[in-house]
Scaffold this active site. Structure first.
Site, short mmCIF file in Angstrom:
data_model
loop_
_atom_site.label_atom_id
_atom_site.label_comp_id
_atom_site.label_asym_id
_atom_site.label_seq_id
_atom_site.Cartn_x
_atom_site.Cartn_y
_atom_site.Cartn_z
N ASP A 1 0.79 -1.23 0.00
CA ASP A 1 0.00 0.00 0.00
C ASP A 1 0.83 1.29 0.00
O ASP A 1 0.64 2.15 -0.85
CB ASP A 1 -0.97 0.00 1.19
CG ASP A 1 -1.88 1.24 1.22
OD1 ASP A 1 -2.39 1.61 0.15
OD2 ASP A 1 -2.05 1.83 2.30
N CYS B 1 -21.61 -2.41 -17.40
CA CYS B 1 -22.09 -2.02 -16.07
C CYS B 1 -21.42 -0.72 -15.62
O CYS B 1 -20.22 -0.53 -15.77
CB CYS B 1 -21.80 -3.12 -15.06
SG CYS B 1 -22.32 -2.74 -13.38
N CYS C 1 -16.16 -6.11 -16.37
CA CYS C 1 -17.14 -5.08 -15.98
C CYS C 1 -18.19 -4.87 -17.07
O CYS C 1 -19.36 -4.55 -16.78
CB CYS C 1 -16.44 -3.76 -15.69
SG CYS C 1 -15.54 -3.72 -14.12
N CYS D 1 -21.86 6.44 -6.86
CA CYS D 1 -20.87 7.13 -6.02
C CYS D 1 -21.47 8.41 -5.45
O CYS D 1 -21.93 9.27 -6.21
CB CYS D 1 -19.62 7.46 -6.85
SG CYS D 1 -18.39 8.41 -5.92
N CYS E 1 -15.12 4.40 2.82
CA CYS E 1 -16.42 4.30 2.14
C CYS E 1 -16.43 3.02 1.34
O CYS E 1 -15.46 2.71 0.63
CB CYS E 1 -16.65 5.51 1.24
SG CYS E 1 -18.22 5.46 0.33
N CYS F 1 -18.95 1.90 -3.54
CA CYS F 1 -18.65 1.39 -4.89
C CYS F 1 -18.35 -0.10 -4.88
O CYS F 1 -18.33 -0.74 -5.94
CB CYS F 1 -17.51 2.18 -5.53
SG CYS F 1 -15.92 2.01 -4.70
N CYS G 1 -13.49 11.87 -3.22
CA CYS G 1 -13.79 10.52 -2.72
C CYS G 1 -14.00 10.55 -1.21
O CYS G 1 -13.16 11.06 -0.46
CB CYS G 1 -12.64 9.59 -3.08
SG CYS G 1 -12.81 7.92 -2.43
#
Length: 377
Positions: free
Chosen positions: A134, A191, A188, A198, A240, A243, A214
């Protein structure tokens, strides 16, 4: 050493220590990613948490001499919790996003990567290795996509067939010439649920994210949350999941086998009023093992105030008045002023007027003035 045979041994060992997926990517540059990152900078979409040197992010050779392969790993995390406590009047609760459930994933993945490194060095003592999770220079998602872990989705997550997008990613650079895995096809299709749902319109066409809009980013900032986003944060105190939860590829995906990530319901759905009472020490003692604690208590407590307004929790007015008049942090006083303006009350208005005469910080004065103006409307 037969590299092909050793690669199979490494895959088997990875699974034996609880790594859910492992893939191998070429260490060639990432030219497409470089162009996207440059565009992100030009548009002002970057969060500021990333490695600022785009060359380091897109050219693995800058990070390890002689690098030939990047090993990508994924660990699944749960999407559901047992016995989730209910939020009710007088006992309102916030929510930490799923990526902060259980033990800090940075710690868990680093331990897995350290075991992989040790295993490799037993069999190849001269191997060069460099691991990251990360916060490293590379893009975890770009590496995972190239390594066949999953495809890079419109919601800017890696989606795996087995676990959906509920996976943590880490990688290891090495000079060993492992055979690259085959990347997955993008599934995906047409879609666009994540784009349409969002809350702040942070997701842009083609899997591009404006981090400045975001909610996951906004809940981690240490400044005042811009006014246009406050109502949209809801009761989120960190991160969050919208999504991810709306994604059809995540329907029915729940992985509870990684015990390190099992959530404590009382911690990941914390009572908001007690959250405001934490000192630095008690916050660290209570939440320090979670990834959502990495920015300290200040953003979490600011978000707790916003969540109390979301619930129209009038029982919080005395506490908000106390924060407005006594808290040494301007952002907390400013957020409390805004909250008192939203939860209109006689005592709140009086407190705002009194503090206006005392306040020295410009951002707090502005919030008080706007709150009083709102009360007069």
């Amino acid at each position: 050493m037969n590299v092909r045979d050793f690669q199979q041994q490494l895959i088997h060992y990875a699974h034996s220590i609880g790594i859910d997926k492992i893939g191998f990517a070429s260490a060639a540059p990432f030219p497409d990613l470089k162009q996207r990152l440059l565009l992100q900078q030009q548009l002002g979409y970057a969060s500021g948490f990333e490695e600022p040197d785009i060359t380091k992010r897109t050219e693995p050779v800058q990070l390890l001499d002689g690098v030939q392969t990047i090993i990508s790993i994924a660990l699944a995390y749960p999407s559901k919790m047992k016995d989730a406590p209910q939020s009710k009047r007088g006992a309102r609760r916030g929510i930490f996003a799923r990526a902060s459930w259980g033990m800090d994933y940075h710690t868990v993945l680093r331990e897995k990567l350290a075991k992989l490194e040790a295993f490799i060095l037993v069999h190849a003592p001269d191997a060069k290795l460099k691991s990251m999770v990360d916060t490293g220079e590379l893009s975890d998602r770009a590496v995972a996509e190239r390594a066949g872990i999953g495809w890079s989705a419109k919601n800017c997550s890696i989606i795996t067939p087995e676990f959906g997008s509920y996976v943590y990613l880490g990688e290891m650079l090495t000079n060993l010439p492992f055979e690259p895995s085959v990347p997955m096809e993008d599934e995906c299709g047409d879609c666009r649920l994540c784009l349409d749902i969002c809350p702040t319109g942070a997701l842009i066409e083609g899997g591009q994210l404006n981090a400045q809009r975001c909610i996951a980013f906004l809940t981690q900032t240490k400044t005042m949350v811009p006014k246009e986003f406050r109502a949209k944060i809801g009761n989120r105190v960190y991160g969050c999941d919208t999504c991810q939860t709306v994604c059809p590829k995540n329907k029915g995906k729940h992985s509870a086998h990684q015990q390190d990530f099992t959530p404590d319901p009382e911690l990941v759905k914390p009572l908001l009023m007690p959250l405001l009472e934490h000192t630095n020490r008690t916050f660290k003692e209570t939440y320090g093992h979670m990834s959502g604690a990495w920015r300290g208590k200040n953003p979490i407590q600011r978000n707790a105030i916003i969540a109390l307004v979301h619930f129209k929790e009038r029982e919080s007015i005395p506490k908000l008045i106390s924060i407005l008049s006594e808290d040494p942090r301007p952002v907390m006083r400013g957020t409390a002023a805004w909250a008192l303006g939203e939860l209109t009350s006689t005592e709140g208005t009086e407190a705002l007027r009194h503090q206006l005469d005392q306040e020295k910080e410009g951002l707090v004065i502005e919030e008080i003035q706007e709150a009083l103006l709102k009360g007069e409307q």
